[in-house]
Write an enzyme that holds these catalytic residues in place. Structure first.
Site, PDB file in Angstrom:
ATOM      1  N   ASP A  23       0.814  -1.217   0.000  1.00 56.97           N
ATOM      2  CA  ASP A  23       0.000   0.000   0.000  1.00 56.97           C
ATOM      3  C   ASP A  23       0.843   1.260   0.000  1.00 56.97           C
ATOM      4  O   ASP A  23       0.631   2.166  -0.811  1.00 56.97           O
ATOM      5  CB  ASP A  23      -0.933   0.012   1.205  1.00 56.97           C
ATOM      6  CG  ASP A  23      -2.000  -1.065   1.134  1.00 56.97           C
ATOM      7  OD1 ASP A  23      -1.908  -1.938   0.255  1.00 56.97           O
ATOM      8  OD2 ASP A  23      -2.926  -1.030   1.960  1.00 56.97           O
ATOM      9  N   ARG A  73      -0.346   2.796  16.702  1.00 59.79           N
ATOM     10  CA  ARG A  73      -0.705   3.934  15.857  1.00 59.79           C
ATOM     11  C   ARG A  73      -0.427   5.294  16.494  1.00 59.79           C
ATOM     12  O   ARG A  73       0.046   6.206  15.813  1.00 59.79           O
ATOM     13  CB  ARG A  73      -2.170   3.839  15.427  1.00 59.79           C
ATOM     14  CG  ARG A  73      -2.501   2.628  14.545  1.00 59.79           C
ATOM     15  CD  ARG A  73      -1.370   2.193  13.677  1.00 59.79           C
ATOM     16  NE  ARG A  73      -1.736   1.181  12.699  1.00 59.79           N
ATOM     17  CZ  ARG A  73      -0.865   0.377  12.115  1.00 59.79           C
ATOM     18  NH1 ARG A  73       0.416   0.457  12.452  1.00 59.79           N
ATOM     19  NH2 ARG A  73      -1.254  -0.503  11.221  1.00 59.79           N
ATOM     20  N   ASP A 129      -7.603   2.081  11.498  1.00 56.90           N
ATOM     21  CA  ASP A 129      -6.320   2.767  11.548  1.00 56.90           C
ATOM     22  C   ASP A 129      -6.389   4.201  11.040  1.00 56.90           C
ATOM     23  O   ASP A 129      -5.660   5.072  11.523  1.00 56.90           O
ATOM     24  CB  ASP A 129      -5.262   1.982  10.769  1.00 56.90           C
ATOM     25  CG  ASP A 129      -4.720   0.810  11.581  1.00 56.90           C
ATOM     26  OD1 ASP A 129      -4.918   0.805  12.804  1.00 56.90           O
ATOM     27  OD2 ASP A 129      -4.107  -0.083  10.985  1.00 56.90           O
ATOM     28  N   SER A 155      -3.109  -9.211   4.313  1.00 55.91           N
ATOM     29  CA  SER A 155      -2.812  -7.899   4.877  1.00 55.91           C
ATOM     30  C   SER A 155      -2.298  -8.139   6.294  1.00 55.91           C
ATOM     31  O   SER A 155      -3.021  -8.649   7.141  1.00 55.91           O
ATOM     32  CB  SER A 155      -4.083  -7.039   4.905  1.00 55.91           C
ATOM     33  OG  SER A 155      -3.822  -5.815   5.547  1.00 55.91           O
TER      34      SER A 155
END
Length: 405
Positions: free
Chosen positions: A16, A96, A125, A179
């Site tokens: 990504d 995060r 996210d 993923s």
């Protein structure tokens, strides 16, 4: 778009974000600065530099944040015994805010106009990155390509990568890889066969742990030493937070510990199936509750348990930098002043079994009172009669009323 001259991208070097780096250059005609964080994903992060350079990127930040991640984010969360919806140990969630923190710090340093991330418009996210960024840099501009482009499937992304000669690891013909997200606390898997909640995960998917049935037939014993709610030593050897977690991941994984397969409720409203390996976290949660069991006052412990789901939800939903999480953290940290001692664990075929706990300075366990043998007057058992009758008073009054009808 013309107002955006420089963007700092949270860059892993994976599918990504590699595509996003090229897409930002083409769509926004801007300079891209990449930031890659080593938070213990278990893979070399340095190759991200070569990938970024191949796309003409000049400013490349690659930072080792493992100790900061463990010390300032994971350990405080485990003081709270945080677990979301009874199962998820928040491995992705807790990473995060640290990445968001460094993103905005770098954006300030390089005088960037915006930050960017690779989170999809369906996931949690995007919320975590952006809530963290806005809390620390309220006027920051965020570019979220997944909410703008039409590359809305893994197949389209793979095709884009092939068209622009972007190298992608784990490519198996035309099949897209899972993923995955990894750090010191866990590795997660989504997509592929996992999108069917009835389908059992492929054994070949798991990377950190052996299957419990294939784990050693002899148990492994370990001892964890706690000071103020944090692990400071493993088997008597002092270690840094990140080193302790790395060791527990190895030991736990070798004993088949930490696998989880769950369907969770995302903040954006949908249900999502994911699989996780969290060997260190599984051990840490069990051990921390064990040392608290002999050092925390009953009502303080019960209050912590009541607050924990709220705390876990704040972390899961991206509110790490919120005043309410910081308020809860202050209360939790105050409770941990007495959480000192040693826990002994037996690890066996996927199980974490507490076999001992002690605290020389702060144990509230009084053997002279708890014993089934002669307590030599340390506890007057006759006191229990009045205690029971007082607690039964309202029940007896209600029962009399019912009987009178």
């Amino acid at each position: 778009m013309s107002e955006i001259k420089k963007v700092v991208l949270a860059y892993s070097g994976g599918l990504d974000t590699s595509i996003i780096a090229k897409w930002l250059q083409d769509e926004y005609q801007c300079e891209v600065v990449t930031f890659t964080a080593d938070i213990g994903q278990g893979e070399e992060v340095e190759p991200a530099r070569a990938k970024a350079q191949a796309m003409g990127i000049k400013e490349i930040f690659i930072e080792d944040l493992r100790e900061e991640f463990a010390r300032d984010f994971v350990f405080p969360m485990f003081r709270a015994n945080a677990i979301y919806e009874g199962e998820y140990l928040l491995g992705t969630s807790i990473a995060r805010p640290l990445i968001a923190k460094r993103l905005v710090e770098i954006a300030k340093d390089v005088q960037a106009d915006a930050i960017s991330h690779g989170a999809t418009g369906k996931g949690n996210d995007q919320v975590r990155f952006e809530l963290g960024a806005y809390a620390l840099m309220p006027d920051v501009q965020v570019i979220a390509p997944w909410r703008e482009w039409d590359l809305n499937s893994r197949e389209k992304l793979m095709a884009y990568a092939e068209q622009h000669n972007i190298a992608i690891e784990n490519k198996k013909g035309k099949k897209s890889p899972y993923s995955m997200d990894a750090n010191l606390l866990h590795i997660s898997y989504e997509g592929g066969v996992l999108e069917d909640p009835w389908a059992e995960p492929e054994e070949s998917m798991w990377r950190w742990s052996v299957a419990p049935e294939n784990a050693p037939s002899e148990p492994t014993y370990i001892e964890l030493t706690y000071e103020k709610g944090d692990i400071v030593a493993l088997n008597g050897q002092a270690m840094s937070p990140a080193t302790i977690m790395a060791e527990l991941n190895k030991i736990g994984g070798a004993n088949g510990i930490g696998r989880d397969d769950l369907v969770e409720n995302r903040f954006v409203g949908m249900k999502s199936r994911g699989c996780y390996e969290t060997p260190a976290g599984t051990i840490m949660l069990k051990a921390h509750r064990a040392i608290e069991s002999i050092t925390l006052d009953r009502e303080a412990a019960h209050l912590k348990d009541e607050l924990m789901p709220r705390y876990a939800k704040l972390v899961y939903n991206g509110f790490w930098f919120s005043p309410e999480r910081e308020m809860l953290q202050a209360a939790i940290d105050h409770s941990q002043k007495v959480v000192n001692g040693v826990v002994r664990l037996k690890l066996y075929k996927g199980n974490v079994i507490v076999v001992g706990r002690k605290s020389e300075s702060d144990s509230l366990f009084d053997e002279s009172i708890a014993t089934f043998e002669d307590d030599k007057g340390a506890y007057n058992q006759k006191d229990a009669e009045g205690f029971i009758k007082l607690n039964a008073l309202r029940l007896r009054i209600a029962a009399r009323k019912r009987q009178a009808k």
